[in-house]
Write a protein that holds these residues in place. Sequence first.
Motif, PDB file in Angstrom:
ATOM      1  N   LEU A   1      31.243  41.620 -31.107  1.00 19.79           N
ATOM      2  CA  LEU A   1      31.361  42.510 -32.266  1.00 19.79           C
ATOM      3  C   LEU A   1      31.343  41.711 -33.563  1.00 19.79           C
ATOM      4  N   ILE A   2      32.091  40.611 -33.612  1.00 17.78           N
ATOM      5  CA  ILE A   2      32.128  39.800 -34.835  1.00 17.78           C
ATOM      6  C   ILE A   2      30.749  39.208 -35.131  1.00 17.78           C
ATOM      7  N   ASP A   3      30.040  38.772 -34.104  1.00 21.21           N
ATOM      8  CA  ASP A   3      28.675  38.269 -34.301  1.00 21.21           C
ATOM      9  C   ASP A   3      27.774  39.371 -34.865  1.00 21.21           C
ATOM     10  N   ALA A   4      27.948  40.601 -34.371  1.00 22.06           N
ATOM     11  CA  ALA A   4      27.135  41.720 -34.856  1.00 22.06           C
ATOM     12  C   ALA A   4      27.480  42.061 -36.311  1.00 22.06           C
ATOM     13  N   ILE A   5      28.769  41.964 -36.656  1.00 28.42           N
ATOM     14  CA  ILE A   5      29.188  42.199 -38.041  1.00 28.42           C
ATOM     15  C   ILE A   5      28.477  41.216 -38.969  1.00 28.42           C
ATOM     16  N   HIS A   6      28.487  39.960 -38.595  1.00 29.30           N
ATOM     17  CA  HIS A   6      27.841  38.933 -39.424  1.00 29.30           C
ATOM     18  C   HIS A   6      26.324  39.126 -39.479  1.00 29.30           C
ATOM     19  N   ALA A   7      25.718  39.486 -38.365  1.00 31.10           N
ATOM     20  CA  ALA A   7      24.265  39.669 -38.324  1.00 31.10           C
ATOM     21  C   ALA A   7      23.820  40.786 -39.256  1.00 31.10           C
ATOM     22  N   ARG A   8      24.722  41.748 -39.497  1.00 31.51           N
ATOM     23  CA  ARG A   8      24.379  42.885 -40.359  1.00 31.51           C
ATOM     24  C   ARG A   8      24.915  42.727 -41.778  1.00 31.51           C
ATOM     25  N   GLY A   9      25.417  41.531 -42.089  1.00 37.79           N
ATOM     26  CA  GLY A   9      25.846  41.270 -43.456  1.00 37.79           C
ATOM     27  C   GLY A   9      27.257  41.701 -43.786  1.00 37.79           C
ATOM     28  N   GLY A  10      28.101  41.827 -42.761  1.00 34.12           N
ATOM     29  CA  GLY A  10      29.472  42.260 -42.979  1.00 34.12           C
ATOM     30  C   GLY A  10      30.471  41.117 -42.937  1.00 34.12           C
ATOM     31  N   ILE A  11      31.706  41.445 -43.277  1.00 35.52           N
ATOM     32  CA  ILE A  11      32.833  40.514 -43.237  1.00 35.52           C
ATOM     33  C   ILE A  11      33.781  40.959 -42.122  1.00 35.52           C
ATOM     34  N   ALA A  12      34.240  40.013 -41.309  1.00 40.18           N
ATOM     35  CA  ALA A  12      35.214  40.293 -40.259  1.00 40.18           C
ATOM     36  C   ALA A  12      36.564  39.722 -40.682  1.00 40.18           C
ATOM     37  N   ALA A  13      37.574  40.566 -40.743  1.00 44.16           N
ATOM     38  CA  ALA A  13      38.897  40.154 -41.214  1.00 44.16           C
ATOM     39  C   ALA A  13      39.964  40.579 -40.208  1.00 44.16           C
ATOM     40  N   VAL A  14      41.087  39.870 -40.238  1.00 42.69           N
ATOM     41  CA  VAL A  14      42.227  40.224 -39.393  1.00 42.69           C
ATOM     42  C   VAL A  14      43.480  40.244 -40.261  1.00 42.69           C
ATOM     43  N   VAL A  15      44.257  41.315 -40.123  1.00 44.93           N
ATOM     44  CA  VAL A  15      45.582  41.351 -40.752  1.00 44.93           C
ATOM     45  C   VAL A  15      46.577  41.718 -39.659  1.00 44.93           C
ATOM     46  N   SER A  16      47.630  40.910 -39.557  1.00 41.79           N
ATOM     47  CA  SER A  16      48.491  41.008 -38.381  1.00 41.79           C
ATOM     48  C   SER A  16      49.970  40.984 -38.740  1.00 41.79           C
ATOM     49  N   GLY A  17      50.736  41.789 -38.012  1.00 42.83           N
ATOM     50  CA  GLY A  17      52.181  41.681 -38.076  1.00 42.83           C
ATOM     51  C   GLY A  17      52.678  40.514 -37.240  1.00 42.83           C
ATOM     52  N   GLY A  18      51.743  39.769 -36.656  1.00 43.68           N
ATOM     53  CA  GLY A  18      52.060  38.564 -35.895  1.00 43.68           C
ATOM     54  C   GLY A  18      52.155  37.355 -36.803  1.00 43.68           C
ATOM     55  N   PHE A  19      51.656  36.209 -36.338  1.00 45.84           N
ATOM     56  CA  PHE A  19      52.021  34.969 -37.017  1.00 45.84           C
ATOM     57  C   PHE A  19      50.849  34.033 -37.269  1.00 45.84           C
ATOM     58  N   HIS A  20      50.840  33.444 -38.472  1.00 47.38           N
ATOM     59  CA  HIS A  20      49.826  32.466 -38.838  1.00 47.38           C
ATOM     60  C   HIS A  20      49.825  31.278 -37.871  1.00 47.38           C
ATOM     61  N   GLU A  21      50.981  30.938 -37.346  1.00 42.38           N
ATOM     62  CA  GLU A  21      51.082  29.767 -36.472  1.00 42.38           C
ATOM     63  C   GLU A  21      50.127  29.860 -35.283  1.00 42.38           C
TER      64      GLU A  21
END
Length: 211
Positions: A84-104
């Motif tokens: 899915l992320i590869d397809a997002i990039h192939a079509r000129g999109g940005i893939a982002a993640v926002v999480s209640g989890g942890f940067h670590e």
Amino acid sequence: MPDARFLVVFDADSTLIRNEVIELIADEAGRGAEVAAATEAAMRGEVDFAESLRSRVAELAGVPLTAFERVLARIEPTPGGRELIDAIHARGGIAAVVSGGFHEILDTVAPSLGVDVWRANRLAHADGALTGVVNGPIVDAAGKAAALREWAEQHGVPMSQTFAIGDGANDLVMMDAAALGIAFNAKPAVRAQADLVVGPVDLAEVIPLLP
């Protein structure tokens, strides 16, 4: 980075990855079962997310930072995520993640999957171990929606070209802010309020929805 055609924002735990990271860390402290039950209640929306997160993180006090290597080894990317992320990039999109989890954990996992930008909570530590406290403001439901809007503005994406994919109650505000809110592997309350529900646990199912 030049303007993007569209923006897809993922939740992390139980969405882009199969695991709930806080439960994996809690396993290192021998408190996995208690934290798992509290996480489930938070994802169903039965308790305040920020309050629940603070109480669950308190259970992690004393876990050595070296445990993160073992946690990372247990992370399972969700099937179809990389496609899915590869397809997002192939079509000129940005893939982002926002999480209640942890940067670590996300600081390793997100780039390995090709994610462009991500935001999560940070765990305080001292003397090589977790202190049981979250550093800085907690990424809660409002914080997730704010991240989506901020990234859309940064990358020149109109809100009409934004997608949000999540599974838990703390994803609902972000999903409502996006033009299309997609419930994935989601709790009943989230499926009921989403614009669209993806049933199979395969993120490649989202590819036909991309502009």
